[in-house]
Design a protein around this motif. Structure first.
Motif, PDB file in Angstrom:
ATOM      1  N   UNK A   6      11.817 -76.653 -63.016  1.00 47.49           N
ATOM      2  CA  UNK A   6      13.055 -77.215 -62.420  1.00 47.49           C
ATOM      3  C   UNK A   6      14.035 -75.818 -62.234  1.00 47.49           C
ATOM      4  N   UNK A   7      14.661 -75.869 -60.859  1.00 50.25           N
ATOM      5  CA  UNK A   7      15.621 -74.772 -60.552  1.00 50.25           C
ATOM      6  C   UNK A   7      16.919 -74.968 -60.578  1.00 50.25           C
ATOM      7  N   UNK A   8      17.726 -74.395 -61.226  1.00 48.50           N
ATOM      8  CA  UNK A   8      19.323 -74.449 -61.309  1.00 48.50           C
ATOM      9  C   UNK A   8      19.848 -73.064 -60.876  1.00 48.50           C
ATOM     10  N   UNK A   9      20.976 -72.941 -60.346  1.00 48.08           N
ATOM     11  CA  UNK A   9      21.866 -71.840 -59.966  1.00 48.08           C
ATOM     12  C   UNK A   9      22.974 -71.942 -60.903  1.00 48.08           C
ATOM     13  N   UNK A  10      23.364 -70.696 -61.315  1.00 43.94           N
ATOM     14  CA  UNK A  10      24.558 -70.596 -61.912  1.00 43.94           C
ATOM     15  C   UNK A  10      25.585 -70.283 -61.316  1.00 43.94           C
ATOM     16  N   UNK A  11      26.925 -70.156 -61.749  1.00 48.93           N
ATOM     17  CA  UNK A  11      28.135 -69.939 -60.911  1.00 48.93           C
ATOM     18  C   UNK A  11      28.135 -68.703 -59.848  1.00 48.93           C
ATOM     19  N   UNK A  12      27.156 -67.633 -60.111  1.00 48.72           N
ATOM     20  CA  UNK A  12      26.870 -66.434 -59.353  1.00 48.72           C
ATOM     21  C   UNK A  12      25.888 -66.869 -58.529  1.00 48.72           C
ATOM     22  N   UNK A  13      25.104 -67.868 -58.329  1.00 56.42           N
ATOM     23  CA  UNK A  13      24.012 -68.056 -57.577  1.00 56.42           C
ATOM     24  C   UNK A  13      22.722 -67.600 -58.100  1.00 56.42           C
ATOM     25  N   UNK A  14      22.552 -67.029 -59.084  1.00 58.18           N
ATOM     26  CA  UNK A  14      21.209 -66.563 -59.989  1.00 58.18           C
ATOM     27  C   UNK A  14      20.586 -67.861 -60.276  1.00 58.18           C
ATOM     28  N   UNK A  15      19.361 -67.763 -59.894  1.00 54.34           N
ATOM     29  CA  UNK A  15      18.478 -68.951 -60.144  1.00 54.34           C
ATOM     30  C   UNK A  15      18.198 -68.831 -61.683  1.00 54.34           C
ATOM     31  N   UNK A  16      18.005 -70.182 -62.108  1.00 55.59           N
ATOM     32  CA  UNK A  16      17.312 -70.497 -63.510  1.00 55.59           C
ATOM     33  C   UNK A  16      16.094 -71.212 -63.518  1.00 55.59           C
ATOM     34  N   UNK A  17      15.228 -70.784 -63.743  1.00 58.34           N
ATOM     35  CA  UNK A  17      13.924 -71.551 -63.607  1.00 58.34           C
ATOM     36  C   UNK A  17      13.293 -72.171 -65.199  1.00 58.34           C
ATOM     37  N   UNK A  18      12.979 -73.279 -65.360  1.00 57.52           N
ATOM     38  CA  UNK A  18      12.641 -73.973 -66.396  1.00 57.52           C
ATOM     39  C   UNK A  18      11.384 -74.848 -65.867  1.00 57.52           C
ATOM     40  N   UNK A  19      10.324 -74.800 -66.804  1.00 56.24           N
ATOM     41  CA  UNK A  19       9.181 -75.828 -66.526  1.00 56.24           C
ATOM     42  C   UNK A  19       8.393 -75.769 -67.805  1.00 56.24           C
ATOM     43  N   UNK A  20       7.254 -76.812 -67.762  1.00 61.65           N
ATOM     44  CA  UNK A  20       6.553 -77.169 -68.888  1.00 61.65           C
ATOM     45  C   UNK A  20       5.423 -76.250 -69.209  1.00 61.65           C
ATOM     46  N   UNK A  21       5.210 -75.300 -68.358  1.00 59.72           N
ATOM     47  CA  UNK A  21       3.961 -74.333 -68.292  1.00 59.72           C
ATOM     48  C   UNK A  21       4.278 -73.112 -67.768  1.00 59.72           C
ATOM     49  N   UNK A  22       3.591 -71.972 -68.053  1.00 62.70           N
ATOM     50  CA  UNK A  22       3.717 -70.712 -67.573  1.00 62.70           C
ATOM     51  C   UNK A  22       3.336 -70.877 -65.885  1.00 62.70           C
ATOM     52  N   UNK A  23       2.194 -71.604 -65.800  1.00 62.72           N
ATOM     53  CA  UNK A  23       2.096 -71.779 -64.191  1.00 62.72           C
ATOM     54  C   UNK A  23       3.159 -72.295 -63.544  1.00 62.72           C
ATOM     55  N   UNK A  24       3.740 -73.318 -63.936  1.00 58.55           N
ATOM     56  CA  UNK A  24       4.715 -74.084 -63.064  1.00 58.55           C
ATOM     57  C   UNK A  24       5.912 -73.098 -62.891  1.00 58.55           C
ATOM     58  N   UNK A  25       6.180 -72.179 -64.108  1.00 54.25           N
ATOM     59  CA  UNK A  25       7.434 -71.518 -64.026  1.00 54.25           C
ATOM     60  C   UNK A  25       7.209 -70.390 -62.918  1.00 54.25           C
ATOM     61  N   UNK A  26       5.836 -69.929 -62.725  1.00 51.05           N
ATOM     62  CA  UNK A  26       5.359 -69.083 -61.664  1.00 51.05           C
ATOM     63  C   UNK A  26       5.522 -69.570 -60.451  1.00 51.05           C
ATOM     64  N   UNK A  27       5.047 -70.810 -60.174  1.00 51.15           N
ATOM     65  CA  UNK A  27       5.124 -71.572 -58.873  1.00 51.15           C
ATOM     66  C   UNK A  27       6.797 -71.643 -58.534  1.00 51.15           C
TER      67      UNK A  27
END
Length: 56
Positions: free
Chosen positions: A1-22
């Motif tokens: 899942x991708x979210x962006x903070x107040x400054x527009x910086x992406x925060x990436x979270x996922x269930x596996x390393x492969x999903x984070x890389x994607x």
């Protein structure tokens, strides 16, 4: 899942390393596409289109 903070910086979270890389690849591609369009605009004479007139 991708979210962006107040400054527009992406925060990436996922269930596996492969999903984070994607997801990181998607974020990078999206941001680089915006950057490429922004840098090409002055060369095409379209810079003013993206700027608003500032009144004193």
């Amino acid at each position: 899942m991708i979210t962006r903070d107040a400054w527009g910086i992406p925060q990436v979270s996922a269930g596996s390393v492969l999903e984070v890389a994607r997801e990181q690849g998607r974020v990078t591609a999206r941001d680089r596409g915006w950057q490429a369009r922004g840098r090409a605009a002055p060369g095409r004479g379209h810079l003013r289109r993206g700027l608003r007139r500032v009144r004193p």
